[in-house]
Design an enzyme around this catalytic site. Structure first.
Site, PDB file in Angstrom:
ATOM      1  N   ASP A 317       0.843  -1.194   0.000  1.00 35.95           N
ATOM      2  CA  ASP A 317       0.000   0.000   0.000  1.00 35.95           C
ATOM      3  C   ASP A 317       0.881   1.247   0.000  1.00 35.95           C
ATOM      4  OD1 ASP A 317      -2.239   1.633   0.115  1.00 35.95           O
ATOM      5  OD2 ASP A 317      -2.308   1.588   2.301  1.00 35.95           O
ATOM      6  N   GLU A 320       2.203   2.893   3.072  1.00 38.05           N
ATOM      7  CA  GLU A 320       3.313   2.263   3.786  1.00 38.05           C
ATOM      8  C   GLU A 320       4.676   2.709   3.266  1.00 38.05           C
ATOM      9  OE1 GLU A 320       3.290   0.065   6.472  1.00 38.05           O
ATOM     10  OE2 GLU A 320       1.269   0.871   6.559  1.00 38.05           O
ATOM     11  N   ASP A 353      -2.380  -3.668   4.337  1.00 34.58           N
ATOM     12  CA  ASP A 353      -1.155  -2.956   3.975  1.00 34.58           C
ATOM     13  C   ASP A 353      -0.294  -3.732   2.984  1.00 34.58           C
ATOM     14  OD1 ASP A 353      -1.714  -0.797   5.728  1.00 34.58           O
ATOM     15  OD2 ASP A 353      -1.009  -1.993   7.424  1.00 34.58           O
TER      16      ASP A 353
END
Length: 596
Positions: A317, A320, A353
């Site tokens: 993601d 991140e 994530d």
């Protein structure tokens, strides 16, 4: 001496009559008023008139005109006000697609319009009677053609769900279309997908549900069947011509000697083998059957990825990798993955994530700038990464419970929590460390998530690296098939039945239009002690507040109503919901006063 005027020969082109004469007249009046006052808006009205003259379909109201160029909210509002006034004066059933006496254009314009209409009729009769309306048939390799054929072929595959979602329809139809379904051509704003609106208008395609499902109508099936037959016939003719050419080459090649054979081989051959080794003419009917089966086989293969045809790619993601107060640590994660030689892709993930996709390998095509985009199927592993400070904040603002609920409902079977310890910094958080540790334990024991604890960013990168390599080895010999998230039980427990990334990510949008069932689940989870598993168990029996209220009405006593949900079993251990929560839910939905 003045030069003589040029004389133009030939018939005058007959102009079509506008199917929206009222709107056209009102726009002409607005333009003339603006012109008298010297306002520049006259040019905007003129552009709208030009767009309306080109549009061949009747409009029910001015809001529908927003699809036309130069029709903004202001023009549409004025036209709607004029139409309401017109209906008040002429009755609610007055036609808006024909000019009445009160709103007829000037006499000269009416005569010209009648003359054009008469010329059109005479022109048609001169060619041998009235004209028949031409049937709509999309051009070969066009967007409409590709969409119709793709949906038709999908409906003929075993286990077909009878519809396709936008992303998968675009991906499959692209193989049958010369134009792109996502990128407009230079100098144009339209893509091949723009033809879908035409198919819907022609009653060949129907769009339902949210996310949108596309399926063929009866008329669409009939037309697609004809297109398929034409496509097969074209391929048969091409195959026959190719075979005839090969046969001619073989017959004309008598002077060629095969130096790889021997007389012994030829003498020892079975007569049947000699017969079958000779070139055989191929009949059209036989070729049609073979080609049809081949095309059906190709259609089935498009729904799966064979071993060796895909790579396992880690998706990260973008949150991140950039932004936030931990920007440096996020960059450290990316650098560690690069040092470890991990093939990863940064993109927007609507839930989680990190996750992994099986990406189809496609070679670049000659003459194309960009390599074609391969299909992507999402593996059943998704990771939510939590630092202790982030966990603390998400517990305070309520995101933690919601994230766990969304992870469980995202359609992937292996959700994982990756927890990074803070060490001594945990003492400075607003929630006691013991409470945070208890929340982590509850996530693993009560909610059923797999929890992986690490100490720092490097350990997180190491874990992602090991997971990527293990999954690549785990899936390298598997044949992966595409399943739909929208169909309950689709794919069952088959570990090789996976969702497409486009469908997964679209279904995980946080603020998308929610169903009644989803809103009901969110309501239930606001009750203290009612977790995602417990809400899911209630939803299995009562899919909406109305169904729950109807069940309460069938109870004969207050005590029975309070205990209605107490025996509902939830979670892997199948425990009862209990009388306390059952009574709270009953009071919430059936009591007007404060809860006790």
């Amino acid at each position: 001496m003045s030069s003589p005027e040029l004389v133009r020969y030939g018939k005058k082109r007959v102009l079509p009559v506008c199917p929206n004469p009222l709107f056209l007249q009102w726009l002409n009046e607005l333009r003339d008023e603006a012109k008298e006052k010297g306002l520049k808006i006259q040019y905007t009205y003129q552009k709208a008139i030009n767009s309306l003259n080109k549009y061949p379909l009747p409009l029910k109201n001015a809001k529908e005109a927003k699809i036309l160029q130069n029709f903004g909210d202001g023009i549409c509002k004025i036209l709607d006000e004029k139409m309401q006034r017109y209906l008040r004066e002429n009755g609610p059933n007055a036609s808006i697609h024909s000019l009445r006496a009160a709103v007829l254009p000037p006499a000269g314009a009416a005569e010209e319009q009648n003359r054009q209409k008469g010329d059109a009729e005479n022109h048609g009769k001169a060619k041998g009677g009235g004209r028949r309306k031409r049937e709509y048939v999309p051009q070969r390799r066009s967007g409409g053609y590709a969409v119709l054929l793709t949906l038709y072929r999908q409906s003929k595959t075993p286990g077909s769900k009878g519809f396709m979602f936008k992303m998968e329809l675009q991906t499959e139809a692209q193989l049958l279309c010369d134009k792109s379904f996502s990128v407009p051509e230079v100098g144009s704003k339209y893509t091949a997908w723009s033809s879908v609106s035409t198919l819907i208008q022609k009653n060949l395609l129907i769009k339902t549900h949210n996310p949108a499902r596309y399926s063929l109508t009866e008329e669409g099936v009939a037309l697609a069947r004809r297109l398929e037959a034409s496509e097969q016939s074209s391929q048969v003719r091409s195959q026959v011509r190719s075979d005839e050419k090969n046969e001619e080459e073989l017959e004309g090649g008598g002077g060629l000697v095969d130096l790889t054979g021997s007389e012994e081989d030829e003498e020892g051959m079975n007569p049947a083998e000699v017969h079958h080794s000779a070139p055989q003419p191929i009949s059209s009917s036989r070729s049609a059957v073979d080609l049809s089966s081949q095309m059906m086989s190709r259609t089935s293969r498009r729904d799966r990825l064979l071993p060796g045809t895909f790579d396992i790619v880690l998706c990260v993601d973008f949150i991140e990798t950039t932004g936030g107060g931990n920007h440096q640590k996020k960059q450290e994660l990316v650098k560690e993955l690069q040092r470890n030689g991990i093939n990863f892709d940064v993109r927007k993930l609507n839930v989680g994530d990190f996750l992994w996709v099986a990406r189809e390998k496609l070679a670049p095509l000659p003459g194309q700038l960009r390599a074609p985009v391969g299909r992507e199927l999402v593996l059943d592993y998704i990771i939510e990464r939590k630092r202790m400070d982030d966990l603390c904040g998400s517990i305070i603002d309520g995101r933690f419970r919601e994230q766990k609920f969304r992870l469980k409902r995202c359609g992937l079977r292996r959700p994982i929590y990756l927890v990074e310890e803070c060490g001594s910094s945990a003492a400075h958080l607003s929630i006691p460390e013991a409470t945070l540790q208890q929340a982590i334990v509850n996530t693993q024991v009560v909610d059923g998530f797999f929890v992986k604890r690490v100490q720092e960013v490097r350990e997180s990168a190491a874990y992602l690296t090991i997971m990527t390599r293990c999954l690549a080895k785990l899936y390298q010999e598997r044949t992966l098939t595409c399943r739909s998230r929208e169909l309950e039980g689709d794919g069952g427990e088959d570990q090789d039945s996976l969702m497409s990334f486009a469908e997964f990510n679209h279904g995980a949008v946080k603020n998308k239009c929610q169903t009644v069932k989803e809103v009901f689940a969110r309501q239930l989870m606001q009750i203290s002690g009612l977790s995602g598993d417990k809400a899911a168990a209630i939803l299995d029996q009562y899919t909406s507040p109305r169904s729950l209220l109807m069940a309460y009405e069938q109870c004969v006593s207050e005590s029975e109503k309070e205990k209605l949900l107490s025996s509902v079993r939830y979670g892997k251990l199948k425990r009862n919901l209990g009388p306390a929560l059952s009574r709270t839910v009953y009071q919430l939905y059936c009591t007007q006063g404060a809860l006790s």
